[in-house]
Write a protein that holds these residues in place. Structure first.
Motif, PDB file in Angstrom:
ATOM      1  N   LEU A  43       0.849  -1.190   0.000  1.00 36.21           N
ATOM      2  CA  LEU A  43       0.000   0.000   0.000  1.00 36.21           C
ATOM      3  C   LEU A  43       0.881   1.235   0.000  1.00 36.21           C
ATOM      4  O   LEU A  43       1.771   1.376   0.843  1.00 36.21           O
ATOM      5  N   ILE A  44       0.637   2.122  -0.955  1.00 36.75           N
ATOM      6  CA  ILE A  44       1.333   3.412  -1.010  1.00 36.75           C
ATOM      7  C   ILE A  44       0.288   4.500  -0.808  1.00 36.75           C
ATOM      8  O   ILE A  44      -0.652   4.634  -1.602  1.00 36.75           O
ATOM      9  N   THR A  45       0.439   5.280   0.259  1.00 35.19           N
ATOM     10  CA  THR A  45      -0.538   6.300   0.600  1.00 35.19           C
ATOM     11  C   THR A  45       0.187   7.567   1.019  1.00 35.19           C
ATOM     12  O   THR A  45       1.418   7.649   0.930  1.00 35.19           O
ATOM     13  N   ASP A  46      -0.572   8.576   1.457  1.00 32.37           N
ATOM     14  CA  ASP A  46       0.068   9.835   1.838  1.00 32.37           C
ATOM     15  C   ASP A  46       0.542   9.825   3.287  1.00 32.37           C
ATOM     16  O   ASP A  46       1.671  10.186   3.587  1.00 32.37           O
ATOM     17  N   GLN A  47      -0.320   9.379   4.204  1.00 31.21           N
ATOM     18  CA  GLN A  47       0.048   9.300   5.607  1.00 31.21           C
ATOM     19  C   GLN A  47      -0.842   8.279   6.295  1.00 31.21           C
ATOM     20  O   GLN A  47      -1.875   7.876   5.758  1.00 31.21           O
ATOM     21  N   MET A  48      -0.425   7.834   7.470  1.00 34.03           N
ATOM     22  CA  MET A  48      -1.176   6.817   8.200  1.00 34.03           C
ATOM     23  C   MET A  48      -2.043   7.477   9.268  1.00 34.03           C
ATOM     24  O   MET A  48      -1.739   7.449  10.461  1.00 34.03           O
ATOM     25  N   GLY A  49      -3.117   8.081   8.821  1.00 30.88           N
ATOM     26  CA  GLY A  49      -4.011   8.758   9.754  1.00 30.88           C
ATOM     27  C   GLY A  49      -3.397  10.045  10.249  1.00 30.88           C
ATOM     28  O   GLY A  49      -3.470  11.080   9.583  1.00 30.88           O
ATOM     29  N   GLN A  50      -2.760  10.005  11.400  1.00 31.10           N
ATOM     30  CA  GLN A  50      -2.118  11.183  11.959  1.00 31.10           C
ATOM     31  C   GLN A  50      -0.788  11.450  11.255  1.00 31.10           C
ATOM     32  O   GLN A  50      -0.197  10.554  10.663  1.00 31.10           O
ATOM     33  N   TRP A  51      -0.331  12.689  11.368  1.00 30.34           N
ATOM     34  CA  TRP A  51       0.900  13.075  10.683  1.00 30.34           C
ATOM     35  C   TRP A  51       2.119  12.394  11.294  1.00 30.34           C
ATOM     36  O   TRP A  51       3.051  12.012  10.600  1.00 30.34           O
ATOM     37  N   ASP A  52       2.133  12.233  12.596  1.00 26.58           N
ATOM     38  CA  ASP A  52       3.282  11.618  13.267  1.00 26.58           C
ATOM     39  C   ASP A  52       2.779  10.479  14.159  1.00 26.58           C
ATOM     40  O   ASP A  52       2.751  10.601  15.384  1.00 26.58           O
ATOM     41  N   PRO A  53       2.411   9.346  13.559  1.00 34.65           N
ATOM     42  CA  PRO A  53       1.810   8.260  14.340  1.00 34.65           C
ATOM     43  C   PRO A  53       2.834   7.512  15.179  1.00 34.65           C
ATOM     44  O   PRO A  53       4.022   7.472  14.865  1.00 34.65           O
ATOM     45  N   SER A  54       2.356   6.896  16.252  1.00 32.37           N
ATOM     46  CA  SER A  54       3.195   6.031  17.070  1.00 32.37           C
ATOM     47  C   SER A  54       3.288   4.664  16.396  1.00 32.37           C
ATOM     48  O   SER A  54       2.598   4.380  15.421  1.00 32.37           O
TER      49      SER A  54
ATOM     50  N   ASP B  23       4.105  11.163   2.137  1.00 34.18           N
ATOM     51  CA  ASP B  23       4.192  12.529   2.654  1.00 34.18           C
ATOM     52  C   ASP B  23       4.780  12.572   4.064  1.00 34.18           C
ATOM     53  O   ASP B  23       5.631  13.410   4.374  1.00 34.18           O
ATOM     54  N   SER B  24       4.319  11.685   4.937  1.00 31.49           N
ATOM     55  CA  SER B  24       4.812  11.680   6.319  1.00 31.49           C
ATOM     56  C   SER B  24       6.057  10.836   6.489  1.00 31.49           C
ATOM     57  O   SER B  24       6.667  10.829   7.556  1.00 31.49           O
ATOM     58  N   ARG B  25       6.427  10.077   5.417  1.00 32.26           N
ATOM     59  CA  ARG B  25       7.628   9.249   5.393  1.00 32.26           C
ATOM     60  C   ARG B  25       7.629   8.213   6.527  1.00 32.26           C
ATOM     61  O   ARG B  25       8.613   8.028   7.241  1.00 32.26           O
ATOM     62  N   ASP B  26       6.495   7.551   6.662  1.00 33.80           N
ATOM     63  CA  ASP B  26       6.346   6.455   7.612  1.00 33.80           C
ATOM     64  C   ASP B  26       6.269   5.136   6.855  1.00 33.80           C
ATOM     65  O   ASP B  26       5.888   5.103   5.679  1.00 33.80           O
ATOM     66  N   TYR B  27       6.597   4.060   7.546  1.00 34.65           N
ATOM     67  CA  TYR B  27       6.426   2.724   6.974  1.00 34.65           C
ATOM     68  C   TYR B  27       6.050   1.760   8.089  1.00 34.65           C
ATOM     69  O   TYR B  27       6.302   2.020   9.286  1.00 34.65           O
ATOM     70  N   VAL B  28       5.440   0.629   7.723  1.00 28.84           N
ATOM     71  CA  VAL B  28       5.096  -0.394   8.697  1.00 28.84           C
ATOM     72  C   VAL B  28       4.803  -1.690   7.955  1.00 28.84           C
ATOM     73  O   VAL B  28       4.434  -1.675   6.776  1.00 28.84           O
TER      74      VAL B  28
ATOM     75  N   SER C 264       2.265   1.805  17.532  1.00 31.00           N
ATOM     76  CA  SER C 264       0.994   1.087  17.662  1.00 31.00           C
ATOM     77  C   SER C 264      -0.048   1.648  16.699  1.00 31.00           C
ATOM     78  O   SER C 264      -0.881   0.895  16.175  1.00 31.00           O
ATOM     79  N   GLU C 265      -0.010   2.947  16.434  1.00 32.46           N
ATOM     80  CA  GLU C 265      -0.959   3.547  15.489  1.00 32.46           C
ATOM     81  C   GLU C 265      -0.634   3.120  14.053  1.00 32.46           C
ATOM     82  O   GLU C 265      -1.553   2.928  13.245  1.00 32.46           O
ATOM     83  N   ARG C 266       0.638   2.970  13.728  1.00 31.98           N
ATOM     84  CA  ARG C 266       1.001   2.451  12.401  1.00 31.98           C
ATOM     85  C   ARG C 266       0.486   1.027  12.240  1.00 31.98           C
ATOM     86  O   ARG C 266      -0.075   0.664  11.198  1.00 31.98           O
ATOM     87  N   ASN C 267       0.719   0.193  13.255  1.00 28.49           N
ATOM     88  CA  ASN C 267       0.232  -1.180  13.207  1.00 28.49           C
ATOM     89  C   ASN C 267      -1.277  -1.235  12.997  1.00 28.49           C
ATOM     90  O   ASN C 267      -1.782  -2.005  12.175  1.00 28.49           O
ATOM     91  N   GLU C 268      -1.979  -0.417  13.749  1.00 26.26           N
ATOM     92  CA  GLU C 268      -3.440  -0.433  13.672  1.00 26.26           C
ATOM     93  C   GLU C 268      -3.932   0.072  12.324  1.00 26.26           C
ATOM     94  O   GLU C 268      -4.934  -0.436  11.786  1.00 26.26           O
ATOM     95  N   PHE C 269      -3.270   1.054  11.760  1.00 28.59           N
ATOM     96  CA  PHE C 269      -3.650   1.558  10.442  1.00 28.59           C
ATOM     97  C   PHE C 269      -3.569   0.442   9.402  1.00 28.59           C
ATOM     98  O   PHE C 269      -4.487   0.236   8.610  1.00 28.59           O
ATOM     99  N   ALA C 270      -2.443  -0.283   9.409  1.00 30.21           N
ATOM    100  CA  ALA C 270      -2.267  -1.375   8.445  1.00 30.21           C
ATOM    101  C   ALA C 270      -3.258  -2.507   8.696  1.00 30.21           C
ATOM    102  O   ALA C 270      -3.788  -3.110   7.757  1.00 30.21           O
ATOM    103  N   ARG C 271      -3.497  -2.808   9.954  1.00 30.93           N
ATOM    104  CA  ARG C 271      -4.452  -3.884  10.288  1.00 30.93           C
ATOM    105  C   ARG C 271      -5.851  -3.541   9.800  1.00 30.93           C
ATOM    106  O   ARG C 271      -6.553  -4.380   9.218  1.00 30.93           O
ATOM    107  N   GLN C 272      -6.279  -2.311  10.044  1.00 35.97           N
ATOM    108  CA  GLN C 272      -7.612  -1.893   9.609  1.00 35.97           C
ATOM    109  C   GLN C 272      -7.734  -1.918   8.088  1.00 35.97           C
ATOM    110  O   GLN C 272      -8.788  -2.292   7.553  1.00 35.97           O
ATOM    111  N   TYR C 273      -6.674  -1.528   7.391  1.00 36.20           N
ATOM    112  CA  TYR C 273      -6.708  -1.564   5.929  1.00 36.20           C
ATOM    113  C   TYR C 273      -6.830  -3.008   5.453  1.00 36.20           C
ATOM    114  O   TYR C 273      -7.582  -3.305   4.523  1.00 36.20           O
ATOM    115  N   TYR C 274      -6.097  -3.898   6.081  1.00 34.60           N
ATOM    116  CA  TYR C 274      -6.125  -5.325   5.735  1.00 34.60           C
ATOM    117  C   TYR C 274      -7.540  -5.882   5.891  1.00 34.60           C
ATOM    118  O   TYR C 274      -8.053  -6.586   5.016  1.00 34.60           O
TER     119      TYR C 274
END
Length: 272
Positions: free
Chosen positions: A67-78, A111-116, A80-90
């Motif tokens: 999945l390539i997106t702009d950001q994982m919900g919040q701009w600077d996720p923790s 955009d936020s340069r996060d990965y999980v 656990s928030e990254r994990n939950e974002f990916a889980r919910q998408y799944y």
């Protein structure tokens, strides 16, 4: 009639303006395994990655998603928030193959340069990916993403995951990254064991030739029954307590892996 035509023209203008503001959502590429919501990949790159995901699905019955997106919900996720974002998408996109909905998903937020990375396996014995192997994959991929080599990073993800799938299918166990220290120890043992054995043999032969033995206790130099101790006492004038913490494997926090229940576990991800 004229008012109706003006209203339609205004509506069309607003709709066009909205599309211009959100081109990535409107024209996002969505396959069965690759979801490019950011429209980062060219059509050829998208097709190449999609074909790799399709091939792994046929060969190993495991869904390998990107999945390539702009950001994982919040701009600077923790983590656990990254994990939950990916889980919910799944879950929301009904991903996974087979009765257990087995699969793994790697998420890139440009955009936020996060990965999980999040994986789902109801039966842990069927999980081809050790936490160590996915950590290794993330290190290799983020090296590319950090230099904005987007396709190279995505391709590296699919290649390494494919290697781990093949390893599990062939060996029946998860791939583990070799540790440098253990390799050094093995090399040292191989090199020095013959030398130590030879040294021990020579030393033994040398000792066997000696007729005298050095005594290690003072009592050995005294005549028998020449000394009698009538009283023996110990007096302590200071008391010192030393506390040494016992290392536990639970103290290791190099990896952000955590179980989220329902067969899900996530790496926690980070920034690239």
């Amino acid at each position: 009639m004229r008012l109706k035509r003006i209203a339609l023209l205004c509506f069309a203008s607003v709709a066009l303006f909205a599309l211009l503001l959100c081109p990535r959502v409107a024209f996002a590429r969505s396959g069965s395994y690759v979801f490019d919501e950011y429209e980062l990949l060219s059509q050829d790159d998208f097709s190449n990655l999609e074909s790799m995901g399709s091939r792994y699905a046929k060969e190993y019955d495991v869904g390998v998603y990107l999945l390539i997106t702009d950001q994982m919900g919040q701009w600077d996720p923790s983590s656990s928030e990254r994990n939950e974002f990916a889980r919910q998408y799944y879950l929301s996109h009904n991903l996974g193959l087979g009765s257990g909905k087995d699969g793994i998903i790697f998420v890139i937020a440009v955009d936020s340069r996060d990965y999980v990375t999040v994986k789902h396996f109801d039966d842990s014995t069927l999980d081809p990916f050790s936490n160590d192997s996915v950590d290794y994959m993330e290190e290799e991929v983020t090296d590319c993403l950090g230099d904005d080599e987007w396709y190279e990073g995505c391709e590296t993800y699919y290649q390494i995951i494919g290697d781990h799938l093949a390893y599990f299918a062939k060996n029946g166990e998860q791939w583990e990254k070799p540790h440098i220290l253990s390799s050094i120890i093995k090399a040292a043992v191989t090199l020095f064991t013959p030398l130590l054995v030879a040294l021990g043999v020579v030393s033994g032969e040398k000792d066997a030739m000696k007729t005298a033995r050095m005594q290690t206790e003072a009592s050995s130099y005294m005549k028998a029954d020449s000394f009698a101790l009538s009283v023996s006492t110990d007096t302590f004038v200071n008391r010192t307590m030393s506390v040494v913490p016992i290392h536990s494997d639970d103290d290791d926090s190099d990896s952000g892996w955590s179980s989220m229940g329902g067969g899900f576990s996530g790496s926690g991800g980070g920034k690239f």
